[in-house]
Design a protein around this motif. Structure first.
Motif, PDB file in Angstrom:
ATOM      1  N   ARG A  63       0.853  -1.181   0.000  1.00 16.67           N
ATOM      2  CA  ARG A  63       0.000   0.000   0.000  1.00 16.67           C
ATOM      3  C   ARG A  63       0.890   1.232   0.000  1.00 16.67           C
ATOM      4  O   ARG A  63       1.949   1.241   0.638  1.00 16.67           O
ATOM      5  CB  ARG A  63      -0.905   0.032   1.241  1.00 16.67           C
ATOM      6  N   ILE A  64       0.476   2.257  -0.707  1.00  8.95           N
ATOM      7  CA  ILE A  64       1.240   3.496  -0.707  1.00  8.95           C
ATOM      8  C   ILE A  64       0.339   4.628  -0.207  1.00  8.95           C
ATOM      9  O   ILE A  64      -0.877   4.597  -0.398  1.00  8.95           O
ATOM     10  CB  ILE A  64       1.827   3.841  -2.092  1.00  8.95           C
ATOM     11  N   PRO A  65       0.913   5.611   0.457  1.00 11.93           N
ATOM     12  CA  PRO A  65       0.096   6.693   1.012  1.00 11.93           C
ATOM     13  C   PRO A  65      -0.492   7.576  -0.083  1.00 11.93           C
ATOM     14  O   PRO A  65       0.079   7.714  -1.169  1.00 11.93           O
ATOM     15  CB  PRO A  65       1.087   7.447   1.895  1.00 11.93           C
ATOM     16  N   GLU A  66      -1.610   8.172   0.227  1.00 19.49           N
ATOM     17  CA  GLU A  66      -2.293   9.047  -0.730  1.00 19.49           C
ATOM     18  C   GLU A  66      -1.393  10.182  -1.184  1.00 19.49           C
ATOM     19  O   GLU A  66      -1.473  10.642  -2.325  1.00 19.49           O
ATOM     20  CB  GLU A  66      -3.563   9.604  -0.081  1.00 19.49           C
ATOM     21  N   SER A  67      -0.534  10.632  -0.303  1.00 16.87           N
ATOM     22  CA  SER A  67       0.364  11.744  -0.624  1.00 16.87           C
ATOM     23  C   SER A  67       1.592  11.311  -1.418  1.00 16.87           C
ATOM     24  O   SER A  67       2.356  12.155  -1.886  1.00 16.87           O
ATOM     25  CB  SER A  67       0.837  12.401   0.667  1.00 16.87           C
ATOM     26  N   GLY A  68       1.792  10.009  -1.559  1.00 11.68           N
ATOM     27  CA  GLY A  68       3.002   9.501  -2.201  1.00 11.68           C
ATOM     28  C   GLY A  68       4.072   9.131  -1.208  1.00 11.68           C
ATOM     29  O   GLY A  68       4.971   8.351  -1.503  1.00 11.68           O
ATOM     30  N   GLY A  69       3.983   9.706   0.001  1.00 16.25           N
ATOM     31  CA  GLY A  69       4.935   9.354   1.060  1.00 16.25           C
ATOM     32  C   GLY A  69       6.202  10.176   1.018  1.00 16.25           C
ATOM     33  O   GLY A  69       6.518  10.824   0.027  1.00 16.25           O
ATOM     34  N   GLY A  70       6.915  10.124   2.132  1.00 19.72           N
ATOM     35  CA  GLY A  70       8.207  10.787   2.208  1.00 19.72           C
ATOM     36  C   GLY A  70       9.312   9.882   1.697  1.00 19.72           C
ATOM     37  O   GLY A  70       9.080   8.722   1.329  1.00 19.72           O
ATOM     38  N   ARG A  71      10.511  10.391   1.686  1.00 21.80           N
ATOM     39  CA  ARG A  71      11.652   9.606   1.213  1.00 21.80           C
ATOM     40  C   ARG A  71      12.054   8.548   2.248  1.00 21.80           C
ATOM     41  O   ARG A  71      12.089   8.827   3.444  1.00 21.80           O
ATOM     42  CB  ARG A  71      12.846  10.507   0.934  1.00 21.80           C
ATOM     43  N   LEU A  72      12.354   7.378   1.744  1.00 25.38           N
ATOM     44  CA  LEU A  72      12.866   6.284   2.568  1.00 25.38           C
ATOM     45  C   LEU A  72      14.248   5.898   2.051  1.00 25.38           C
ATOM     46  O   LEU A  72      14.473   5.844   0.846  1.00 25.38           O
ATOM     47  CB  LEU A  72      11.938   5.073   2.505  1.00 25.38           C
ATOM     48  N   SER A  73      15.146   5.607   2.965  1.00 27.68           N
ATOM     49  CA  SER A  73      16.470   5.115   2.577  1.00 27.68           C
ATOM     50  C   SER A  73      16.499   3.605   2.699  1.00 27.68           C
ATOM     51  O   SER A  73      15.856   3.020   3.566  1.00 27.68           O
ATOM     52  CB  SER A  73      17.547   5.745   3.459  1.00 27.68           C
ATOM     53  N   ARG A  74      17.253   2.979   1.816  1.00 28.93           N
ATOM     54  CA  ARG A  74      17.320   1.528   1.755  1.00 28.93           C
ATOM     55  C   ARG A  74      18.773   1.097   1.581  1.00 28.93           C
ATOM     56  O   ARG A  74      19.644   1.896   1.255  1.00 28.93           O
ATOM     57  CB  ARG A  74      16.514   0.982   0.564  1.00 28.93           C
ATOM     58  N   VAL A  75      19.001  -0.209   1.735  1.00 25.46           N
ATOM     59  CA  VAL A  75      20.295  -0.792   1.397  1.00 25.46           C
ATOM     60  C   VAL A  75      20.067  -2.231   0.961  1.00 25.46           C
ATOM     61  O   VAL A  75      19.296  -2.970   1.582  1.00 25.46           O
ATOM     62  CB  VAL A  75      21.293  -0.704   2.585  1.00 25.46           C
ATOM     63  N   HIS A  76      20.682  -2.615  -0.139  1.00 29.50           N
ATOM     64  CA  HIS A  76      20.604  -3.995  -0.617  1.00 29.50           C
ATOM     65  C   HIS A  76      21.367  -4.897   0.346  1.00 29.50           C
ATOM     66  O   HIS A  76      22.426  -4.517   0.863  1.00 29.50           O
ATOM     67  CB  HIS A  76      21.199  -4.097  -2.022  1.00 29.50           C
TER      68      HIS A  76
END
Length: 267
Positions: A158-171
């Motif tokens: 699910r994704i937020p209606e606003s598109g959401g804030g930035r998230l950081s990830r790492v493989h």
């Protein structure tokens, strides 16, 4: 002679790390409560021990601790490690300690003591930092069998209606290399944030994946309905870790998701 490597709590990340180190001929001792991971570890030549047997061997060893705070074992571990000191100690923590922080985040960013999740991690870090641990604060981990692509294909994303804030990830494979670098070169009592170079919103990653997989966009939900960990807008900096010599093989989610899906396709 290289010191033995003891991995406390082999979940998704440390199982991959153990396999890499064992393939290099290193003596690796590990603990896990998961039967399937135990089989994978033993198949790779890793010796799987009970927790107490592993703790009995920590003196002079290289130790990586990935046991989450909710297990309630941090004080016990710290007591054992204070009396039988490993030669190197790394504790895997989370960028969740920054809680409601927004924008650029690095090791100097104030932590968030109002969040119970953050407090638990910070209390764990406080157990191990006085023992000379190098603490790794890790962004969202993804890779084969884990992450946004799997939830999208399963229909649970699910994704937020606003598109959401930035998230950081790492493989996960970049994280494995980061653990190796910190274990070898990290400063005792210091902290390192771990993330790739391109934070992205949930909408951005979902759009890219849907186009790549020819799938419809997932449903949108109110921002407030998302888990606490998905409500941030943080750009985690891995610059301090990169200064140690770590370079992410997958610097953004596009390269990382492609690699993960290719590995999943190979089985």
């Amino acid at each position: 002679m290289t010191a033995p490597l003891i991995l406390l709590g082999c979940g998704y990340t440390l199982t991959r790390f153990a396999r890499v180190e064992a393939r290099c001929g290193r003596e690796v001792l590990a603990t896990t409560r998961d039967a399937s991971r135990r089989a994978v570890l033993e198949g790779a030549g890793v010796r799987v021990l009970s927790l107490e047997d592993a703790l009995a061997r920590v003196e002079g060893a290289h130790v990586v601790d990935s046991v989450p705070p909710e297990a309630g074992l941090d004080a016990h571990f710290a007591d054992v490690l204070s009396r039988a000191r490993p030669s190197r100690l790394v504790y895997l923590s989370s960028t969740g300690v920054y809680g409601s922080a927004r924008g650029h985040v690095d090791e100097t960013t104030p932590v968030d003591m109002t969040s119970s999740v953050a407090r638990a991690r910070l209390e764990a870090e406080a157990c191990f930092l006085p023992l000379g641990a190098s603490v790794m604060r890790i962004a969202g981990i993804y890779g084969p069998g884990r992450g946004t692509s799997g939830r999208l294909k399963a229909g649970t994303l699910r994704i937020p209606e606003s598109g959401g804030g930035r998230l950081s990830r790492v493989h996960v494979d970049d994280l494995v290399e980061a653990v190796r670098v910190v274990l070898e070169r990290g400063a005792p009592g210091d902290m390192y944030c771990v993330a790739d170079r391109r934070p992205a919103t949930q909408e951005e990653t979902a759009t890219w994946l849907c186009q790549h997989l020819s799938l419809p966009m997932p449903p949108r939900v109110p921002f407030e309905s998302l888990h606490e960990s998905l409500r941030g807008d943080r750009a985690i900096s891995g610059a301090k870790l990169e200064a140690l010599g770590w370079t992410p093989r997958y610097p953004d989610f596009t390269t990382g998701f492609v690699a993960a899906m290719e590995e999943e396709a190979r089985g």
